[in-house]
Design a protein around this motif. Sequence first.
Motif, PDB file in Angstrom:
ATOM      1  N   LEU A 176      -2.275 -16.429   9.066  1.00 34.95           N
ATOM      2  CA  LEU A 176      -2.680 -15.849   7.787  1.00 34.95           C
ATOM      3  C   LEU A 176      -4.039 -16.257   7.022  1.00 34.95           C
ATOM      4  O   LEU A 176      -4.730 -15.694   6.502  1.00 34.95           O
ATOM      5  CB  LEU A 176      -1.322 -15.606   6.872  1.00 34.95           C
ATOM      6  CG  LEU A 176      -0.238 -14.912   7.371  1.00 34.95           C
ATOM      7  CD1 LEU A 176       0.968 -14.833   6.594  1.00 34.95           C
ATOM      8  CD2 LEU A 176      -0.745 -13.403   7.315  1.00 34.95           C
ATOM      9  N   GLU A 177      -3.927 -17.454   7.031  1.00 36.43           N
ATOM     10  CA  GLU A 177      -4.992 -18.381   6.097  1.00 36.43           C
ATOM     11  C   GLU A 177      -6.379 -18.019   6.915  1.00 36.43           C
ATOM     12  O   GLU A 177      -7.452 -18.100   6.403  1.00 36.43           O
ATOM     13  CB  GLU A 177      -4.536 -19.652   6.069  1.00 36.43           C
ATOM     14  CG  GLU A 177      -3.745 -20.238   5.081  1.00 36.43           C
ATOM     15  CD  GLU A 177      -3.233 -21.615   5.183  1.00 36.43           C
ATOM     16  OE1 GLU A 177      -3.734 -22.278   5.843  1.00 36.43           O
ATOM     17  OE2 GLU A 177      -2.480 -22.244   4.374  1.00 36.43           O
ATOM     18  N   SER A 178      -6.143 -17.942   8.216  1.00 40.22           N
ATOM     19  CA  SER A 178      -7.667 -17.686   9.132  1.00 40.22           C
ATOM     20  C   SER A 178      -7.629 -16.192   9.124  1.00 40.22           C
ATOM     21  O   SER A 178      -8.764 -15.998   9.893  1.00 40.22           O
ATOM     22  CB  SER A 178      -7.405 -18.449  10.579  1.00 40.22           C
ATOM     23  OG  SER A 178      -6.962 -19.679  10.058  1.00 40.22           O
ATOM     24  N   GLY A 179      -7.302 -15.358   8.495  1.00 40.73           N
ATOM     25  CA  GLY A 179      -7.818 -14.123   8.417  1.00 40.73           C
ATOM     26  C   GLY A 179      -7.004 -12.956   9.197  1.00 40.73           C
ATOM     27  O   GLY A 179      -7.284 -11.599   9.079  1.00 40.73           O
ATOM     28  N   ALA A 180      -5.813 -13.318   9.768  1.00 42.72           N
ATOM     29  CA  ALA A 180      -5.028 -12.342  10.220  1.00 42.72           C
ATOM     30  C   ALA A 180      -4.172 -11.369   9.190  1.00 42.72           C
ATOM     31  O   ALA A 180      -3.896 -12.060   8.099  1.00 42.72           O
ATOM     32  CB  ALA A 180      -3.863 -12.907  11.283  1.00 42.72           C
ATOM     33  N   GLU A 181      -4.112 -10.208   9.558  1.00 47.24           N
ATOM     34  CA  GLU A 181      -3.457  -9.383   8.332  1.00 47.24           C
ATOM     35  C   GLU A 181      -2.078  -9.245   8.556  1.00 47.24           C
ATOM     36  O   GLU A 181      -1.321  -9.228   7.677  1.00 47.24           O
ATOM     37  CB  GLU A 181      -4.148  -7.766   8.504  1.00 47.24           C
ATOM     38  CG  GLU A 181      -5.688  -7.938   7.973  1.00 47.24           C
ATOM     39  CD  GLU A 181      -6.052  -6.728   7.595  1.00 47.24           C
ATOM     40  OE1 GLU A 181      -5.215  -5.664   7.355  1.00 47.24           O
ATOM     41  OE2 GLU A 181      -7.241  -6.331   7.654  1.00 47.24           O
ATOM     42  N   ARG A 182      -1.554  -9.405  10.020  1.00 49.25           N
ATOM     43  CA  ARG A 182      -0.254  -9.110  10.100  1.00 49.25           C
ATOM     44  C   ARG A 182       0.055 -10.394  11.036  1.00 49.25           C
ATOM     45  O   ARG A 182      -0.532 -10.693  11.945  1.00 49.25           O
ATOM     46  CB  ARG A 182       0.345  -7.882  10.325  1.00 49.25           C
ATOM     47  CG  ARG A 182       0.297  -6.759   9.307  1.00 49.25           C
ATOM     48  CD  ARG A 182       1.324  -6.983   8.315  1.00 49.25           C
ATOM     49  NE  ARG A 182       2.556  -6.738   8.646  1.00 49.25           N
ATOM     50  CZ  ARG A 182       3.145  -5.844   8.873  1.00 49.25           C
ATOM     51  NH1 ARG A 182       2.526  -4.483   8.629  1.00 49.25           N
ATOM     52  NH2 ARG A 182       4.431  -5.562   9.195  1.00 49.25           N
ATOM     53  N   ILE A 183       1.388 -10.830  10.969  1.00 51.80           N
ATOM     54  CA  ILE A 183       1.789 -11.863  12.085  1.00 51.80           C
ATOM     55  C   ILE A 183       3.069 -11.153  12.478  1.00 51.80           C
ATOM     56  O   ILE A 183       4.020 -10.819  11.914  1.00 51.80           O
ATOM     57  CB  ILE A 183       2.129 -13.184  11.520  1.00 51.80           C
ATOM     58  CG1 ILE A 183       1.129 -13.884  10.765  1.00 51.80           C
ATOM     59  CG2 ILE A 183       2.542 -14.279  12.666  1.00 51.80           C
ATOM     60  CD1 ILE A 183      -0.190 -14.051  11.444  1.00 51.80           C
ATOM     61  N   ALA A 184       3.308 -11.018  14.038  1.00 48.98           N
ATOM     62  CA  ALA A 184       4.696 -10.663  14.494  1.00 48.98           C
ATOM     63  C   ALA A 184       5.039 -11.393  15.670  1.00 48.98           C
ATOM     64  O   ALA A 184       4.336 -11.818  16.462  1.00 48.98           O
ATOM     65  CB  ALA A 184       4.260  -9.148  14.817  1.00 48.98           C
TER      66      ALA A 184
END
Length: 203
Positions: A176-184
């Motif tokens: 998330l800190e590196s630019g991902a909008e969502r993690i799944a």
Amino acid sequence: NEFVTAEQIGAAGAMTALLRNAIRPNLVQTSEHTPAFVHAGPFANISHGNSSVISDLTALRLADYIVTESGFGSDLGAEKFFNIKCRADGLHPDAEVLVCTVRALKFHSGRFNVRPGHPLPDSLLHEDLDAMQAGFANLEGHLEHLRAYGVPLVVAINQFPSDTSAELDLLKTLALESGAERIALSAAFGHGSEGSLELADAV
């Protein structure tokens, strides 16, 4: 130092006969009866790393949305997907899914002796947040690369039983800190579509 064609060696006719049906995408189904096209060998180590334009355009006529593969790594499959395939078919993806594993990120730290044909080192299968942090540089580079295309990024974590909650939490935070909008989290391998619901929702 000259090109030799199939026609020149008398093989064009035989090749055409063998490949006469190859232009048609091969409609198959998953173990849960989801339709899937297999066309042009979408594996980056043996081809250009993407399914064919034909199969994607055909699929879009049959479904509301499609998922298509773009090979191994943003620097190979995704590069060719965005820079060649999307220009050829005029399509623009609504999201990009970058797949990773805790185990692979720890391996990318360079701290583990992994050799083909040998069992994984036992230490790789135990919690190691320092190795995770060091190996995340690989995923961070892919995220940075993909951000240049202006497509929302989802990081899918293929989950293994050896992954700890602390490792998964760290990976989510770093992504998330590196630019991902969502993690799944994805447990599709072991649980099929039920294990993919979180990823489907994120996409």
